[in-house]
Design an enzyme around this catalytic site. Structure first.
Site, PDB file in Angstrom:
ATOM      1  N   GLU A   1       0.573   2.304  -0.403  1.00 25.88           N
ATOM      2  CA  GLU A   1      -0.103   1.486   0.605  1.00 25.88           C
ATOM      3  C   GLU A   1      -1.238   2.239   1.315  1.00 25.88           C
ATOM      4  O   GLU A   1      -1.209   2.463   2.528  1.00 25.88           O
ATOM      5  CB  GLU A   1       0.916   0.960   1.625  1.00 25.88           C
ATOM      6  CG  GLU A   1       1.932   0.017   1.026  1.00 25.88           C
ATOM      7  CD  GLU A   1       2.995  -0.440   1.997  1.00 25.88           C
ATOM      8  OE1 GLU A   1       3.711  -1.413   1.691  1.00 25.88           O
ATOM      9  OE2 GLU A   1       3.134   0.180   3.078  1.00 25.88           O
TER      10      GLU A   1
ATOM     11  N   GLU B   1       6.394  -5.119  -4.010  1.00 23.27           N
ATOM     12  CA  GLU B   1       7.332  -5.069  -2.877  1.00 23.27           C
ATOM     13  C   GLU B   1       7.297  -6.388  -2.122  1.00 23.27           C
ATOM     14  O   GLU B   1       6.226  -6.942  -1.882  1.00 23.27           O
ATOM     15  CB  GLU B   1       6.963  -3.970  -1.872  1.00 23.27           C
ATOM     16  CG  GLU B   1       7.177  -2.547  -2.292  1.00 23.27           C
ATOM     17  CD  GLU B   1       6.849  -1.575  -1.167  1.00 23.27           C
ATOM     18  OE1 GLU B   1       6.960  -1.967   0.026  1.00 23.27           O
ATOM     19  OE2 GLU B   1       6.459  -0.446  -1.461  1.00 23.27           O
TER      20      GLU B   1
END
Length: 673
Positions: A153, A312
């Protein structure tokens, strides 16, 4: 290798982040047994494991990871192997404290969380390259390896650092970008407030100043911060490509507009072999499934329409919002298969087993604290079977009806200080327009402003404050050749350097819209204006109004009160073979639906009046056929009309004439022919 898929995966990906280092080894055997029960096909491993893999500088311990990967392979589970470069070890920061990032206020952040990285720091880069190299040398040939997962991320929680090292790097970036200091001065408009620079050495990052700083400098610094994160990704990617050829490399994006605003995903999408995304519901009282659909459509668009992967999301509640409600029964499946409908090649979660310690111990997981005698686990097993039943859709592509233009750099620019109204939020407009299109049962592609738009009968521009002349010319060409364009207020105002386009507003769009704007007239908080239409209809606007002057456009709705009373509020301009609409105020759902209804008629886009609200119908198509996904977000059983009979993949039943979709359920039909 853009558009690559995980190596060796014959069906869709189903699984999640697996962090076995948090558990004693005797739990690992139980983990793989449960993975088989749940139908897990791939897990992500090692993302936060640098301190364990390299417990001291240059000292490596891969024994535990060898055992984990071998165990997964023996149980038929593919591995998405992480490079753990999002969390350097404590020993690294002890030796190199200058690698910790500095805020614009001059505060150096401390070790103890994650992502505390100055991406300009050469020691960090060297250490990241070293651990990536060691991992690639050791595991490139492992038969379980399906995918490389670089970092985690990017941009969350820190994207920009303002230290002296970044200042030096920024100056180098400016030399490469502009060539001369005169070009920088021109781009930044430094004649204003006496900010002119005589040499690159005088330039610093946009640190805290007595009042608002130079907006063009701030915009370039956001570009710079994004670019150096991407440089570090490319460095790791290239190591992996060299040492592990044939294995795709990715990093997990966060394209949901509410979750990461520091990354230009159009640029990043060109660098990864497979676009992957993390998506977490923002449970703020709005219809969360609409934002989920938007994020999925945006991710697919970043992938250029190619299949992508949801890497995710959560099985139930998350742990980082002020209030973290659980998902309703069946919502996990709807969320997961809704992503699959919009192009994902599977559904992955954070994480496999719920942590007992640490900051995310209350974040839901596939195996919750309560174990297997829980609703969540039963739904995980059921979902695993559903994902397995959809293996044949692999490689098909989602079919879109309309396009929405979006640009991260325009978002950055509009959100800088001292704009006409802080209530004019570009993300809010994107959400609002998307929700109306969603409720009209139209599947959306997102596109760059300079992209080829000829495939779309309708193109919507919710917010593009920053627009190049080339983008403006592209939209004019699109309309002249028969397209229908809808543009919202405060678009086309500045160029790529945040300089107002020469001439009247709306700059790059005035020709295609057939109008000029004499003046913006933002409204005070709580103020509204009425709009009247040709059929006597009334709409309500707030936040923003404008003094619009038609220059070929025709007024459709007119301001009925306020400073702009009697002036055009919504216009239509027929240009060449097409039509361009302009909306000069902030309309709510009803108002936007009315305007988009007229525009859809111009475009020949038929509404799906036969579908109930909150029942989404999306198609994926490929060589193997066409698949219709129906996701029922309501509490009522419904029927979706079918033009062609087919076989429902989750139940094996035949469907003809219509498809029965139970309350809160999902159905997927392989259409005949």
């Amino acid at each position: 290798m853009p558009g690559s898929t995980p190596r060796g995966l014959t069906g869709l990906a189903f699984g999640g982040d697996y962090n076995p280092e948090q558990w004693p080894e005797h739990v690992w055997q139980e983990d793989v047994r449960l993975m088989r029960e749940a139908g897990v096909t791939m897990v992500s491993v090692g993302i936060f494991s640098w301190a364990l893999l390299e417990p001291a500088p240059g000292t490596y311990d891969f024994g535990w990871l060898d055992r984990v990967i071998d165990l997964l392979h023996a149980n038929g589970v593919r591995v998405d192997l992480g490079t753990p470069t999002v969390v350097p070890p404590a020993w690294f920061y002890q030796a190199h404290p200058e690698a910790l990032p500095v805020t614009a206020d001059g505060v150096r952040l401390a070790f103890g969380s994650r992502g505390a990285i100055c991406h300009s720091n050469s020691d960090y880069r060297a250490a990241a390259a070293a651990i990536t190299t060691k991992l690639a040398e050791r595991y490139a040939g492992h038969p379980a390896l399906a995918l490389w997962h670089v970092h985690n991320e990017y941009g969350v929680p820190v994207s920009a650092c303002y230290c002296d090292g970044c200042a030096d790097h920024f100056r180098r970036w400016l030399r490469t970008t502009y060539g001369t200091i005169d070009a920088v001065n021109d781009a930044w408009g430094t004649a204003f407030w006496g900010q002119r620079y005589a040499g690159f050495e005088q330039i610093t990052p946009p640190r805290r100043t007595p009042t608002v700083g130079n907006p063009a400098q701030a915009l370039d610094y956001r570009r710079f911060a994004d670019a150096i994160m991407r440089e570090n990704f490319v460095m790791e990617r290239d190591i992996l490509h060299r040492l592990s050829p044939g294995v795709p490399v990715t990093t997990n994006f966060m394209t949901a507009l509410s979750q990461c605003d520091s990354v230009d995903y159009w640029a990043w999408g060109r660098e990864v072999d497979l676009v992957t995304n993390d998506h977490y519901l923002i449970t703020d009282g709005r219809r969360t499934h609409v934002n989920l659909a938007m994020a999925a459509d945006l991710t697919r668009s970043v992938a250029g329409g190619a299949p992508w992967l949801l890497l995710e999301h959560s099985t139930s509640g998350v742990n980082w919002q002020p209030r973290n409600p659980a998902k309703a029964p069946g919502q996990m499946a709807r969320n997961s298969l809704g992503h699959v409908a919009r192009g994902s090649e599977g559904a992955m979660f954070f994480q496999w087993r719920q942590s007992r310690r640490g900051a995310e111990k209350f974040h839901s997981s596939m195996v919750p604290h309560g174990g297997t005698d829980t609703r969540v686990w039963r739904e995980v097993v059921e979902l695993g079977a559903s994902v397995g039943a959809l293996s044949e859709i692999r490689g098909t592509r989602t079919v879109a009806d309309v396009a929405v233009l979006w640009d991260w750099q325009s978002w950055w620019a509009q959100n800088l200080d001292w704009r006409p109204s802080e209530d004019a939020d570009p993300r809010e407009r994107a959400d609002a327009f998307y929700e109306v299109l969603y409720d009209r049962h139209l599947t959306v592609d997102f596109a760059r402003p300079e992209a080829d738009l000829s495939a779309y009968p309708l193109v919507v521009v919710p917010a593009l404050y920053l627009m190049t002349e080339a983008a403006g010319a592209n939209l004019r060409r699109y309309v002249e050749q028969g397209g229908t364009l809808v543009v919202s207020y405060f678009s086309g105002i500045v160029d790529e350097h945040d300089a107002v386009h020469e001439g009247p507003y709306p700059g790059a769009l005035r020709d295609v819209l057939g109008l000029t704007v004499e003046e913006f007239s933002p409204l005070l908080q709580g103020e509204t204006v009425r709009l009247t239409g040709p059929d006597g209809s009334e709409l309500c606007g707030d936040v923003w109004t404008e003094f619009v002057v038609p220059r070929g456009a025709e007024p459709v709705w007119t301001y009925a009160d306020g400073l702009t009373a009697g002036r055009p509020a919504v216009t239509r301009h027929r240009l060449g073979e097409g039509t361009a609409w302009y909306v000069s105020t902030r309309l709510g759902h009803e108002g936007l639906d009315a305007v988009l209804g007229w525009a859809a008629e111009d475009a020949g886009v038929d509404p799906r009046a036969d579908l109930p609200r909150d029942v989404e119908v999306v198609r994926r198509t490929g060589e193997q056929g066409t698949y219709l996904f129906a996701v029922n977000h309501t509490g009522t059983d419904t029927k979706v009309p079918l033009e062609t009979a087919g076989t429902e993949l989750l139940t094996g039943e035949r469907a003809a004439g219509h498809l029965a979709v139970p309350a809160g359920g999902v159905r997927v039909v392989r259409l005949d022919g």
